[in-house]
Design an enzyme around this catalytic site. Structure first.
Site, mmCIF file in Angstrom:
data_model
loop_
_atom_site.group_PDB
_atom_site.id
_atom_site.type_symbol
_atom_site.label_atom_id
_atom_site.label_comp_id
_atom_site.label_asym_id
_atom_site.label_seq_id
_atom_site.Cartn_x
_atom_site.Cartn_y
_atom_site.Cartn_z
ATOM 1 N N SER A 23 0.740 -1.151 -0.201
ATOM 2 C CA SER A 23 0.118 0.054 0.016
ATOM 3 C C SER A 23 0.717 1.060 0.055
ATOM 4 O O SER A 23 1.636 1.300 -0.894
ATOM 5 C CB SER A 23 -1.073 -0.141 1.229
ATOM 6 O OG SER A 23 -1.831 1.089 1.077
ATOM 7 N N THR A 24 1.028 2.195 1.007
ATOM 8 C CA THR A 24 1.488 3.389 1.083
ATOM 9 C C THR A 24 3.103 2.901 1.031
ATOM 10 O O THR A 24 3.525 2.395 1.870
ATOM 11 C CB THR A 24 1.165 4.150 2.324
ATOM 12 O OG1 THR A 24 -0.228 4.319 2.342
ATOM 13 C CG2 THR A 24 1.879 5.662 2.504
ATOM 14 N N HIS A 44 -2.830 -1.103 -3.017
ATOM 15 C CA HIS A 44 -3.936 -0.627 -3.117
ATOM 16 C C HIS A 44 -3.554 0.779 -3.917
ATOM 17 O O HIS A 44 -2.847 1.642 -3.583
ATOM 18 C CB HIS A 44 -4.065 -0.117 -1.551
ATOM 19 C CG HIS A 44 -4.208 -1.089 -0.758
ATOM 20 N ND1 HIS A 44 -3.840 -0.762 0.698
ATOM 21 C CD2 HIS A 44 -4.521 -2.331 -0.770
ATOM 22 C CE1 HIS A 44 -4.220 -1.756 1.388
ATOM 23 N NE2 HIS A 44 -4.618 -2.901 0.545
ATOM 24 N N MET A 99 -0.476 1.354 5.183
ATOM 25 C CA MET A 99 -1.143 1.504 6.384
ATOM 26 C C MET A 99 -2.008 0.461 6.439
ATOM 27 O O MET A 99 -2.393 -0.482 5.527
ATOM 28 C CB MET A 99 -1.823 2.708 5.979
ATOM 29 C CG MET A 99 -1.269 3.992 5.991
ATOM 30 S SD MET A 99 -2.334 5.642 5.907
ATOM 31 C CE MET A 99 -2.989 5.430 4.481
ATOM 32 N N ASP A 114 -4.322 -4.904 6.193
ATOM 33 C CA ASP A 114 -4.568 -5.917 5.062
ATOM 34 C C ASP A 114 -3.453 -6.834 4.677
ATOM 35 O O ASP A 114 -2.426 -6.625 4.658
ATOM 36 C CB ASP A 114 -4.946 -4.988 3.980
ATOM 37 C CG ASP A 114 -5.658 -5.658 2.706
ATOM 38 O OD1 ASP A 114 -6.210 -6.863 2.983
ATOM 39 O OD2 ASP A 114 -5.337 -5.286 1.479
#
Length: 389
Positions: free
Chosen positions: A205-206, A233, A326, A329
């Site tokens: 993600s991030t 993501h 973040m 998940d």
């Protein structure tokens, strides 16, 4: 737009106990919307609301924000041109690029990451649509909270955990509180699974795009012999551009996955933005099964659907990797993979932009290894070659 709106004095906040956010956008509507959202949060405040990148560069030292939400398309000085000037003046400034969802802006946003931007966020085409506006608000506030809290402590890209949001990885810290650093948590590692892995699953993600670029450049021997499936993501259009970048970096075929296609070695499959990527068994083959269901862990695509669905196809012959991001998940899916006999590797805290996803997996005790990004590719090559020590 009236002269009064474009030339009104900038409001500068003097409080220092909250994450200070500088909003830079030529749309007075977007500036006002974001400012209201930020002002409603107890742990952040609007340090300034500015119309152009030039205003941001000229006033940065006076405003001294922790986070800048920077639009891409602005008069006088656009976001991509202002970015290096802002970082030259304040090296640890967190910059979140904001743009409408077009191919050009997706390209610019990914370029901005390579120039030092911390993250990006797509703006909805219309804020009148309640669901689009709420998704934008949720994502933006979470990014500001996690990245901004880390920057305020002077630990951005360092070893301190980011401040956590409710419903994610743990309790929220008190904004601005001075705390004594806790002793490092002892992470319990488990042995690698006994079965040889037949597939590599990756969730991120991030900070993920940068980490993925580094990773795929070094795992050619794995890609050539085994299928690689990635869930990052990201919204639509952005995943299209990311696939093109990953293909150039890895020098291997990379594309957004297509529903029903057969999963084969030598190919990287990227979950398309806006759809979950699962896998299913069709006769003797593994096939892609795209899912237009609701978000999972606030994300679509999400990592858990990929991880859990893979068990029905490869049972315990799975190696999953959880990179920077973040939330949590991938942790639940990782637990199920480990229970089926597979293995999980997580990126370590020091090299993660945000240690939410990999930290959740590591602290759950499901990881066979927790490694710096630079050590992950060599480890993967060794594990897929038979070394599971």
């Amino acid at each position: 737009m009236s002269v009064a709106l474009t030339s009104a004095p900038t409001r500068i906040s003097s409080r220092t106990d909250k994450v200070r956010v500088m909003v830079v956008d030529d749309s007075v509507v977007i500036r006002g919307l974001i400012a209201r959202w930020i002002s409603a949060e107890p742990d952040m405040e609007v340090a300034a609301s500015l119309r152009t990148g030039l205003d941001a560069v000229n006033q940065l030292e006076r405003i001294n924000p922790d986070v800048a939400v920077l639009d891409i398309e602005m008069p006088e000085l656009d976001g991509i041109s202002a970015l290096p000037q802002l970082l030259a003046k304040k090296r640890n400034l967190v910059v979140i690029m904001a743009s409408t969802l077009t191919r050009r802006n997706a390209e610019i946003s990914l370029k901005a990451l390579s120039l030092g931007a911390s993250d990006y966020i797509p703006k909805p085409e219309s804020t009148r649509e309640a669901s689009a506006a709420e998704t934008f608000r949720h994502d933006l506030i979470q990014k500001i909270r996690h990245l901004g809290a880390k920057a305020r402590r002077g630990t951005f890209h360092s070893t301190a955990s980011p401040q956590l949001a409710p419903g994610h990885d743990g309790p929220r810290a008190t904004p601005g509180a001075t705390t004594v650093p806790a002793a490092p948590m002892q992470i319990v590692r488990r042995p690698f699974g006994l079965l040889s892995p037949k597939v590599l699953l990756v969730g991120s993600s991030t900070g993920g795009p940068q980490a993925l670029m580094s990773l795929v450049a070094e795992i050619g021997p794995v890609i050539d012999r085994f299928p690689v499936l990635i869930t990052q993501h990201m919204p639509p259009t952005f995943t299209t551009i990311l696939a093109e970048h990953l293909a150039r970096t890895s020098r291997r075929p990379v594309r957004e996955a297509i529903d029903g296609e057969t999963v084969r070695a030598g190919q990287i499959y990227l979950a398309p933005g806006g759809r979950h990527m699962r896998v299913a068994r069709h006769r003797a083959d593994a096939v892609i099964a795209l899912d237009d269901g609701p978000p999972v862990n606030f994300c679509k695509p999400a990592v858990d659907p990929l991880f859990t669905s893979a068990i029905d196809v490869w049972q315990g012959s799975i190696l999953s990797l959880i990179l920077t991001g973040m939330g949590s998940d991938g942790m639940r899916g990782g637990k199920e993979i480990v229970a089926a006999g597979g293995s999980v590797i997580a990126q370590d805290e020091a090299t993660s932009v945000v240690w939410g996803m990999p930290g959740a997996a590591a602290n759950a005790g499901i990881c066979a290894a927790v490694l710096p990004l630079s050590q992950i590719a060599p480890k993967l090559v060794r594990v897929f070659s038979g070394d599971r020590s």
